[in-house]
Design an enzyme around this catalytic site. Sequence first.
Site: not given
Length: 958
Positions: A19, A46, A138
Amino acid sequence: MHADRLCPGNFSIVGMGASAGGLEAFEQFFRRMPADSGMAFVLIQHLDPNHASLLTEILQRATTMPVIEATDQLIVAPDRVHIIPPNRDMAIFHGALQLSVPDQPRGMRMPIDAFLRSLAEDQGEKAVGIILSGTGTDGTLGLRAILGAGGISLVQEPASARYDGMPASAIRAGYATAVLAADAMPHALLAGIRRIARRQEDRPAAAPVGTMSRILMLLRTATGHDFSLYKKSTIGRRIERRMAQHDIEDMEIYARYAKENPAEIQTLFKELLINVTSFFRDPEAFVALKREILPRLLRDKPDAYVLRIWVAGCATGEEAYSIAILLRELMDESKREFKVQLYATDLDDDAIVVARAGLYPPNIAQDVQPDRLQRFFLKDDAGYRVRKEIREMVVFAVQNVIKDPPFTRLDLLCCRNLMIYLEPELQNRLIPAFHYALKPGGILFLSPSESIGNHTGLFTAQDRKWKFYRATHSVASARAVLASGLSWAADSGGKAPEEVMKKARETNFAELTRRVLLQSYAPASVVTDLKGNILYVYGDTGKFLRPAPGRATLNVVEMAREPLPLELRAAIFHAASQGGVTLGREVAVTTDGEVETVSFSLRPVPDTDAGEAVLVISFQEMSGAAPGTRKRSKRESTSLANERIEALERELTYTRENLQATIEEQQASNEEMQSTNEELQSSNEELETSREELQSINEELVTVNAELQAKIQQLAGMQNDMKNLLDNVSVGTIFLNEQLVIRRFTREAARVYRLIGSDVGRPLSDIKSDLEGEDLLARAQTVLDSLIPYECELRTVSGVWYLARIMPYRTVDNVIEGVVLTFTDISKRVEAEAAVQTSRDLAEGVVDTVREPLLVLDGALKIVSASRSFYRNFRVAPEDTLGRPLYDVGNRQWDIPELRELLETILPRDRSFEGYVVEQVFPAIGRRRISLDARRIAGRSGDTQLILLAMQDAEMSA
C-alpha cells in the site's frame, strides 16, 4: 540452476501486496530479482480508482522482465510481472486472472487478502505471498491461507518499510515464514523455490522416514502430542519451512538441531497447528445450515431445550462464532429461545486465547455481511470485537480431539478442515468417535473436502454437497467407538464389571415335588434346574447319588454313580433343548461291589413361581437281572457267546448315544458360554460408555471452570487497573446507578461528600455534602432522564471551588446505567481570575485618575481602555471608542500619517517615543496641536501586549 529448469512446466506464482510506500519496496525487490527465476509475479497495490496507474511504467525501469497490466482471463506466465489495474478486484482460477468491479465501498476493500486467498486455493504449496510497506492490516489473512496451503510467506522488515502497518500486522499474527528487507527477499525466495523443486525431483526416492520419526518423537516428548498419524506430506512441508528458516538443507541435520534447541521444537509445534479458517467459510454451507439443518433439528424441541454443539478444531474461533450468530438470528426470527451450550476446542492454546478475546482485524469485513458486522460486532481501533451476547454463547478450551474424550449428547458436531490433515487410518478412528458423541439424530458437519468414508452404517447423508450427516444409532455403534482404537476409549483401566446374578425367588419345591411324585408313585427324586443343579431332594437318593470328590457340588450329573452321569447328561440336554421327557431308562449301577439295575425318569415342570422351568428326576430300583443280560431262550441251541455279543452291541449303542449327547451338550455349552461372553462384553461396553460420559461431563465442567477462571483473572486485572487509575487521578469521582445509589467513588470525592468505604450501596441523598448552593442530586436525575451533560462551579463551606460535571454512565454496549459525578478543584484558577480582575480594576483606576488624555491600545492598535480626560477633552463616548481601531474612531481624525509612522514603525523598534507633535482638525474641538508620548509594554516572549499613548496640548507642554 533455477526452478523452471528443475521442474519444467511447473512454476511458483508470487503474490505481492503493498500500500503506502510500496513503490519503493517493489523497486528494491525487482532490482535484485533475476529475470529468469522461473517464477511469475502478481502485484496488488491499493490504487486510486479514479486515476490511471503509472506503476507499470515505473517498475519496468527496475527489471528486464515484461511488466504488464492484468486483463480479465489473462494466463499467468513465468518470468513476467502482472499488475492489478485501478478500480478492480482480482483473483486467480486455474492459473488465469479474474478481474471484477469492486462491490465494496472504497476504504473497506481488502484486495490483497482476496487475491492471496484465491492464490492459496488455486496453487497450493506453489503459492508464495509477500507483504511489503503499507498501512492497515490488508494481507494478514491472505498469508494465513498461503501458509495453510503449504506455501511460503515473506514479510518486509518493519524497520525498512516506509509504513510498517501491514508488515507489523502479519508478523504479530505469526504468519511470516521470514522477515526480511525488500532487497534481501529475492535470495531467500530463490533458495526456498529451489528446495521445493528438489523435493519434487526426489519424491520417487525413499523418504527419510526414520529422520521424520525422530522429529515426531521429539515433538511428542516436548509437547505430549503425537503427530505420527498426520499426513506426512503436510508435516514434511512444515519441517522444510523451518529448515529454510535456518538455511538447513538436510533433514537429519535439522533433527539434530531441533534436539539441541528445545525452543525450535515448540516453534515447529506451532507451525504444525497453523489453521486456515474464516467467518462463514463456504457461505452456501452456512446458508443450508440456517435454512434447512438447524430448523429441522429444532423443530420438535421444547422452548427450554438445551442445545449442545461442539466445534472441534476451532482455531481462532471464527467458525464457532459463525454458528453462534446463526443460532442467535434463528432464535430471534422464530421468537423461540433455547439454552445453547456451544463448546469450541483446539490443540493450539494461543489460538484459544485469540478466540476468547473475540477481537479480529478489519479484514473480516470481506467475510461478514455489513448488517451482521453492525449487529454482532463492535468497531474497535484494532478491528472488530464480537459482542458480549455472542461471546457468552461459546466456551473455548484446549483439547486434543484424538487423545481426549469427546463431548457427548451433542445435537451438532462441526469439524471442518481438520481430517484433511490426517491419515486415513486416523480418520477412520475419528468418525466412530464423532458418532458416539452425537445424540440419535444429531448432525455431523464436515468440510466439502471431507467425508465419513466407509462408515455409511453410522450416518445418513442430509446434504451431500455441503457434507451434513445425521447420526443413525444402532447396537453396533457403541462397539464401533470401542474398536476405533482412540486412546480415550482404550484407556479405560480394564476393570471388568461384576457378574450379575439372578436369584430365583424361593419356591415351595416340597409341595411341587410332592404333587408330581404322587402322580408317579413317589419314588426317590430330585428337583434340578435346566443345568442339573439340585434345588430340592425328596426321599432317599443315597443308592443313586453320592457327594463327588473334590470341590463340593450339587450338580446331579457330577453326583450320580457310574454310569448314570452319561445317561443323565443326555436326558437333561434333551429336556432343556427340546422339552423332551425321559421315562424308565434302565441303567446297570455298581453299588458296594454289586451290580443293580436302576430305572430313572426325567420330567420338565414349567411355569414355576421362579419363572423358570425345572426338572424332576426320579430314581427306582429294578428287581431281576441287569439289563446287560436277557433271559435265555428255551432252546438249548442258543450259545452264551451270542448273548454276550448282543449285550456288547447294546452297550455300544448306549455308548454312542451317550457320546452324541455329550457332544451336543458341549456344543450347547459352548454356545451358551459364547452368548454369556457377548452379554458380558455388552455390559462392559455399557459401563465403558457410562464411564466415558461421566468423564466427558467432568471435562466439560473443567472446561467451563477454566473459562470462568480466565474471565475472573481478566476482571481482576481490569479491577486493579481501575483502582490504580482512580487512586492516581486528582479528580473526585462518584459513580451512581439509575437509582442514584453509590457504586464507587475516589478518595478525592470524600472532600466534597463525607464518604467512607461502607457507603457503597447507599443512596447519595443519605450523604451530607460540603457544597453550597445548587442541588446536584436534582441535576443528576435530570441528566439521567435527558442524557444531556451538565457542569457548574460550586464552592464548599471551607472556601474551596470545584468544577462539577455530571455525565451519563454508558456501558461498552452503549447502555445507560447511571451517572458519573466529577469534581475538579479550580480554587487556584478562581484566585487567579480574581487577582486579574483586581489588577484590571486598579489599572482602570489609575488611567481614570491621570489628568492628561490617555489611551491603552493592544498589539493590533485597538483601544482597550481610555481615561476620562480623553472622553472629556475630545468629546467622544465610550461606546464609540472601546474595542475599535484607533484609526476608525470618530470620523477617522486619528488616521494621521505621522502617527501611523510613529506607532507602526518607530515604536516597535524603539519601544517608546516622547514629545512628538502632530496637528489635526478634530470635529468637536477644532484644530489642535498635540504632543504624543507612547510606550510599548512587551510580554515575556517579546511580543507587544499593550501600548500606552498619552497626549497633551503642544502649547501647554511648551
